[in-house]
Design an enzyme around this catalytic site. Structure first.
Site, PDB file in Angstrom:
ATOM      1  N   HIS A 101       0.591  -1.951  -0.139  1.00  0.00           N
ATOM      2  CA  HIS A 101       0.081   0.043   0.316  1.00  0.00           C
ATOM      3  C   HIS A 101       1.314   1.182   0.031  1.00  0.00           C
ATOM      4  O   HIS A 101       2.037   1.240   0.845  1.00  0.00           O
ATOM      5  CB  HIS A 101      -0.835   0.187   1.868  1.00  0.00           C
ATOM      6  CG  HIS A 101      -1.481  -1.128   0.849  1.00  0.00           C
ATOM      7  ND1 HIS A 101      -3.018  -1.038   0.675  1.00  0.00           N
ATOM      8  CD2 HIS A 101      -2.127  -2.357   1.731  1.00  0.00           C
ATOM      9  CE1 HIS A 101      -4.206  -1.843   0.401  1.00  0.00           C
ATOM     10  NE2 HIS A 101      -3.223  -2.696   1.228  1.00  0.00           N
ATOM     11  N   ALA A 130      10.197 -22.761   7.975  1.00  0.00           N
ATOM     12  CA  ALA A 130       8.886 -22.227   8.240  1.00  0.00           C
ATOM     13  C   ALA A 130       8.925 -21.052   8.336  1.00  0.00           C
ATOM     14  O   ALA A 130       9.436 -20.349   8.720  1.00  0.00           O
ATOM     15  CB  ALA A 130       8.320 -23.214   9.858  1.00  0.00           C
ATOM     16  N   ALA A 148      13.915 -20.048   9.368  1.00  0.00           N
ATOM     17  CA  ALA A 148      13.114 -20.130   9.563  1.00  0.00           C
ATOM     18  C   ALA A 148      12.934 -18.661  10.359  1.00  0.00           C
ATOM     19  O   ALA A 148      13.299 -17.925  11.290  1.00  0.00           O
ATOM     20  CB  ALA A 148      12.762 -21.203  11.020  1.00  0.00           C
ATOM     21  N   LYS A 171      25.963 -15.881   5.442  1.00  0.00           N
ATOM     22  CA  LYS A 171      27.063 -16.269   5.760  1.00  0.00           C
ATOM     23  C   LYS A 171      26.707 -16.946   3.455  1.00  0.00           C
ATOM     24  O   LYS A 171      25.526 -16.892   3.319  1.00  0.00           O
ATOM     25  CB  LYS A 171      26.758 -17.836   6.116  1.00  0.00           C
ATOM     26  CG  LYS A 171      28.360 -18.209   5.655  1.00  0.00           C
ATOM     27  CD  LYS A 171      27.721 -19.584   6.874  1.00  0.00           C
ATOM     28  CE  LYS A 171      29.266 -21.125   6.709  1.00  0.00           C
ATOM     29  NZ  LYS A 171      29.305 -21.560   7.354  1.00  0.00           N
TER      30      LYS A 171
END
Length: 174
Positions: A101, A130, A148, A171
């Protein structure tokens, strides 16, 4: 195709061979480009693909490369376009937000200032942990790992390990 799946505008979705759509997933094919799910793609259960946030502005859509898979509870916000390369594996609770937006003019309501859509692109041979969030304009180079929980915004080179909020290169992979 798992139980309780919903597919909208199916004629705009191209399914390769051996595509798996797990249970309770919703694919919304309302986009100005085809939704392409290449050979051996897997989309986890309870996932949601939306390409168009408002019918006045059709979104771009999704292209997912061969042998790529994503876990359960994924949100594909594909209004600005999402491209996922070949051999990309991803955990659960991944979210893609390929639109942003505008908000610079404080005299106008944010919802009335429109949006920008740069899109999101993931290269080939990537592992995504995840609960990663990809924001509009994100680009991940080939042969990379996204840790994750990362919040990804920006362009990252190939052979990188990326993580953090906001994500940064942790890394290089030799």
């Amino acid at each position: 195709m798992g139980k309780n799946c919903t597919i909208l505008n199916k004629k705009n979705i191209c399914f390769g061979k051996n595509v798996t759509i797990e249970q309770s997933t919703r694919l919304d094919g309302y986009a100005y480009e085809k939704i392409i799910l290449s050979n051996n793609v897997r989309i986890g259960a309870y996932s949601y693909l939306t390409c168009t946030s408002h019918m006045s502005k059709y979104g771009k859509g999704l292209k997912m490369g061969e042998n790529s898979a994503i876990g359960d509870f994924t949100h594909f916000g594909a209004s600005g376009g999402i491209e996922i390369g070949d051999n990309v594996i991803m955990g659960s609770y991944i979210s893609f937000h390929s639109e942003n937006h505008n908000f610079k003019n404080k005299e106008i309501l944010i919802r009335e200032q429109g949006v920008t859509s740069k899109g999101i692109k993931l290269g080939n041979n990537i592992w995504v942990g995840a609960k990663v969030t990809f924001l509009d304009g994100s680009c991940i180079g080939d042969n990379s790992v996204v840790a994750a929980g990362a919040v990804v915004s920006g362009i990252f080179p190939e052979n990188s390990i990326i993580g953090g909020i906001p994500a940064k290169v942790l890394k290089q992979i030799d």
